[in-house]
Design a protein around this motif. Structure first.
Motif, PDB file in Angstrom:
ATOM      1  N   GLU A  24      -5.731  -1.074  -2.716  1.00  0.00           N
ATOM      2  CA  GLU A  24      -6.116   0.181  -3.354  1.00  0.00           C
ATOM      3  C   GLU A  24      -7.631   0.246  -3.544  1.00  0.00           C
ATOM      4  OE1 GLU A  24      -5.317   2.540  -7.588  1.00  0.00           O
ATOM      5  OE2 GLU A  24      -4.403   0.590  -7.177  1.00  0.00           O
ATOM      6  N   HIS A  25      -8.206   1.387  -3.199  1.00  0.00           N
ATOM      7  CA  HIS A  25      -9.628   1.582  -3.449  1.00  0.00           C
ATOM      8  C   HIS A  25      -9.872   1.675  -4.955  1.00  0.00           C
ATOM      9  CE1 HIS A  25     -13.713   3.048  -3.276  1.00  0.00           C
ATOM     10  NE2 HIS A  25     -13.358   4.083  -4.027  1.00  0.00           N
ATOM     11  N   ILE A  26     -10.893   0.947  -5.417  1.00  0.00           N
ATOM     12  CA  ILE A  26     -11.216   0.949  -6.844  1.00  0.00           C
ATOM     13  C   ILE A  26     -12.561   1.617  -7.044  1.00  0.00           C
ATOM     14  CG2 ILE A  26     -11.597  -0.459  -8.893  1.00  0.00           C
ATOM     15  CD1 ILE A  26      -9.963  -2.649  -7.493  1.00  0.00           C
ATOM     16  N   ASN A  27     -12.569   2.682  -7.779  1.00  0.00           N
ATOM     17  CA  ASN A  27     -13.804   3.393  -8.091  1.00  0.00           C
ATOM     18  C   ASN A  27     -14.383   2.794  -9.360  1.00  0.00           C
ATOM     19  OD1 ASN A  27     -15.890   5.194  -8.298  1.00  0.00           O
ATOM     20  ND2 ASN A  27     -14.630   6.908  -9.002  1.00  0.00           N
ATOM     21  N   GLY A  28     -15.318   1.882  -9.184  1.00  0.00           N
ATOM     22  CA  GLY A  28     -15.881   1.214 -10.340  1.00  0.00           C
ATOM     23  C   GLY A  28     -17.117   0.422  -9.980  1.00  0.00           C
ATOM     24  N   ALA A  29     -17.545  -0.434 -10.885  1.00  0.00           N
ATOM     25  CA  ALA A  29     -18.753  -1.232 -10.686  1.00  0.00           C
ATOM     26  C   ALA A  29     -18.452  -2.686 -11.013  1.00  0.00           C
ATOM     27  CB  ALA A  29     -19.886  -0.723 -11.585  1.00  0.00           C
ATOM     28  N   SER A  30     -19.191  -3.589 -10.382  1.00  0.00           N
ATOM     29  CA  SER A  30     -19.002  -5.007 -10.673  1.00  0.00           C
ATOM     30  C   SER A  30     -19.383  -5.287 -12.120  1.00  0.00           C
ATOM     31  CB  SER A  30     -19.825  -5.873  -9.715  1.00  0.00           C
ATOM     32  OG  SER A  30     -21.203  -5.625  -9.893  1.00  0.00           O
ATOM     33  N   ILE A  31     -18.831  -6.339 -12.667  1.00  0.00           N
ATOM     34  CA  ILE A  31     -18.937  -6.603 -14.097  1.00  0.00           C
ATOM     35  C   ILE A  31     -20.369  -6.831 -14.550  1.00  0.00           C
ATOM     36  CG2 ILE A  31     -18.599  -9.113 -13.967  1.00  0.00           C
ATOM     37  CD1 ILE A  31     -16.609  -8.658 -16.417  1.00  0.00           C
ATOM     38  N   ASP A  32     -21.258  -7.200 -13.642  1.00  0.00           N
ATOM     39  CA  ASP A  32     -22.664  -7.415 -14.008  1.00  0.00           C
ATOM     40  C   ASP A  32     -23.518  -6.175 -13.786  1.00  0.00           C
ATOM     41  OD1 ASP A  32     -22.438  -7.581 -11.235  1.00  0.00           O
ATOM     42  OD2 ASP A  32     -24.215  -8.862 -11.064  1.00  0.00           O
ATOM     43  N   ARG A  33     -22.912  -5.084 -13.308  1.00  0.00           N
ATOM     44  CA  ARG A  33     -23.673  -3.874 -12.991  1.00  0.00           C
ATOM     45  C   ARG A  33     -23.134  -2.642 -13.710  1.00  0.00           C
ATOM     46  NH1 ARG A  33     -27.100  -4.430  -8.563  1.00  0.00           N
ATOM     47  NH2 ARG A  33     -26.927  -6.417  -7.465  1.00  0.00           N
ATOM     48  N   THR A  34     -22.495  -2.855 -14.827  1.00  0.00           N
ATOM     49  CA  THR A  34     -21.992  -1.729 -15.610  1.00  0.00           C
ATOM     50  C   THR A  34     -22.478  -1.850 -17.043  1.00  0.00           C
ATOM     51  OG1 THR A  34     -19.988  -0.692 -16.487  1.00  0.00           O
ATOM     52  CG2 THR A  34     -19.832  -3.016 -15.955  1.00  0.00           C
ATOM     53  N   CYS A  71     -16.744  -9.827  -7.471  1.00  0.00           N
ATOM     54  CA  CYS A  71     -15.293  -9.958  -7.376  1.00  0.00           C
ATOM     55  C   CYS A  71     -14.567  -9.375  -8.590  1.00  0.00           C
ATOM     56  CB  CYS A  71     -14.902 -11.427  -7.236  1.00  0.00           C
ATOM     57  SG  CYS A  71     -15.556 -12.243  -5.775  1.00  0.00           S
ATOM     58  N   ILE A  72     -15.306  -9.025  -9.628  1.00  0.00           N
ATOM     59  CA  ILE A  72     -14.689  -8.515 -10.856  1.00  0.00           C
ATOM     60  C   ILE A  72     -15.183  -7.086 -11.082  1.00  0.00           C
ATOM     61  CG2 ILE A  72     -14.350  -8.882 -13.322  1.00  0.00           C
ATOM     62  CD1 ILE A  72     -15.093 -11.831 -12.841  1.00  0.00           C
ATOM     63  N   ILE A  73     -14.284  -6.135 -10.969  1.00  0.00           N
ATOM     64  CA  ILE A  73     -14.639  -4.719 -11.013  1.00  0.00           C
ATOM     65  C   ILE A  73     -14.091  -4.060 -12.272  1.00  0.00           C
ATOM     66  CG2 ILE A  73     -14.456  -2.492  -9.827  1.00  0.00           C
ATOM     67  CD1 ILE A  73     -16.118  -4.577  -8.330  1.00  0.00           C
ATOM     68  N   ILE A  74     -14.959  -3.306 -12.941  1.00  0.00           N
ATOM     69  CA  ILE A  74     -14.547  -2.492 -14.077  1.00  0.00           C
ATOM     70  C   ILE A  74     -14.398  -1.051 -13.590  1.00  0.00           C
ATOM     71  CG2 ILE A  74     -15.087  -1.736 -16.411  1.00  0.00           C
ATOM     72  CD1 ILE A  74     -14.717  -4.745 -16.187  1.00  0.00           C
ATOM     73  N   PRO A  75     -13.176  -0.515 -13.543  1.00  0.00           N
ATOM     74  CA  PRO A  75     -12.978   0.846 -13.033  1.00  0.00           C
ATOM     75  C   PRO A  75     -13.705   1.887 -13.877  1.00  0.00           C
ATOM     76  CG  PRO A  75     -10.901  -0.339 -13.118  1.00  0.00           C
ATOM     77  CD  PRO A  75     -11.904  -1.165 -13.875  1.00  0.00           C
ATOM     78  N   ARG A  76     -14.217   2.895 -13.216  1.00  0.00           N
ATOM     79  CA  ARG A  76     -14.857   4.010 -13.924  1.00  0.00           C
ATOM     80  C   ARG A  76     -13.802   4.798 -14.689  1.00  0.00           C
ATOM     81  NH1 ARG A  76     -18.105   3.909  -9.175  1.00  0.00           N
ATOM     82  NH2 ARG A  76     -20.283   3.519  -9.732  1.00  0.00           N
ATOM     83  N   GLY A  77     -14.224   5.331 -15.822  1.00  0.00           N
ATOM     84  CA  GLY A  77     -13.331   6.173 -16.609  1.00  0.00           C
ATOM     85  C   GLY A  77     -12.493   5.423 -17.625  1.00  0.00           C
ATOM     86  N   GLN A  78     -12.508   4.098 -17.571  1.00  0.00           N
ATOM     87  CA  GLN A  78     -11.740   3.333 -18.551  1.00  0.00           C
ATOM     88  C   GLN A  78     -12.440   3.329 -19.904  1.00  0.00           C
ATOM     89  OE1 GLN A  78     -10.760  -0.695 -17.542  1.00  0.00           O
ATOM     90  NE2 GLN A  78      -9.073  -0.122 -16.207  1.00  0.00           N
ATOM     91  N   GLN A  79     -11.642   3.211 -20.923  1.00  0.00           N
ATOM     92  CA  GLN A  79     -12.143   3.034 -22.278  1.00  0.00           C
ATOM     93  C   GLN A  79     -11.754   1.629 -22.741  1.00  0.00           C
ATOM     94  OE1 GLN A  79     -14.094   5.337 -23.790  1.00  0.00           O
ATOM     95  NE2 GLN A  79     -13.912   6.497 -21.878  1.00  0.00           N
ATOM     96  N   PRO A  80     -12.524   1.045 -23.661  1.00  0.00           N
ATOM     97  CA  PRO A  80     -12.185  -0.307 -24.119  1.00  0.00           C
ATOM     98  C   PRO A  80     -10.848  -0.322 -24.856  1.00  0.00           C
ATOM     99  CG  PRO A  80     -13.957   0.656 -25.447  1.00  0.00           C
ATOM    100  CD  PRO A  80     -13.745   1.570 -24.280  1.00  0.00           C
TER     101      PRO A  80
END
Length: 202
Positions: A24-34, A71-80
């Motif tokens: 699945e394509h993941i629309n997000g940023a790597s954990i060090d770039r968000t 290798c670790i992606i945080i999807p856009r639009g998520q809330q904590p």
């Protein structure tokens, strides 16, 4: 277990024998770039999820072997609390089995997260090798720098919150050069991180 696993098995060479696995394509940023990781508590909660999932993989005999921030992606639009995705298991191997070990890229941005034992021999990867890599990633996210040794981690805590100082002591052990000096497994890391969050995360 809290983190969806995404397998990326694309390779350019040897396409006839390569197993191509769509993901699945993941629309997000790597954990060090968000900027979502600018809050240390959110970062630590995310790393608890990642460590727990890697531990489950290790219990099944799967070692990532090439873990980097990308290798670790945080999807856009998520809330904590955030639900990271772990990618790029194309370098993973199963210890004790006849598994073809793909060579890991030796570019500097990969090597800095690679454990010393894997740098010496990529067949020597163990779950503690993934632990080392995760510790290096945690240092990059929390301190905005790579840490070359446990002493560098400890020195980076000056002026930091008690929560970050607590986690830094965990990172320092995770990136010990000798694997036997690291935590026995990532479940132990999860417990220690949870303890820091409980004591200082309010």
């Amino acid at each position: 277990v809290g983190v969806p696993i995404v397998y990326d098995c694309f390779r350019e060479a040897d396409q006839e024998r390569c197993v191509w696995t769509p993901f699945e394509h993941i629309n997000g940023a790597s954990i060090d770039r968000t900027d979502k990781m600018n809050n240390p508590l959110h970062a630590i909660e995310s790393f608890i999820r990642v460590a727990n999932t890697l531990h489950v993989c290790h219990q099944q005999g799967v070692i990532h072997r090439a873990l980097t921030p990308a290798c670790i992606i945080i999807p856009r639009g998520q809330q904590p609390p955030y639900e990271p995705f772990i990618l790029h298991f194309d370098f993973a191997r199963v210890p004790g089995q006849e598994t073809r070990v793909e060579p890991i890229k030796q570019a500097p941005e990969y090597v800095v997260y690679m454990s010393p034992e894997v740098q010496r021999n990529q067949h020597d990867a163990t779950p503690r090798s993934d632990q080392y890599s995760l510790g290096m990633i945690m240092c990059k996210v929390l301190f905005k720098k790579t840490c070359g040794s446990p002493d560098e981690v400890r020195s980076a805590t000056r002026g930091q919150s008690r929560l970050v100082q607590c986690v830094a002591m965990i990172i320092a052990r995770m990136i010990e050069e000798v694997p036997a000096n690291r935590y026995s497994d990532l479940r132990e890391v999860v417990v220690e991180l949870q303890n820091c969050r409980t004591k200082f995360g309010a």
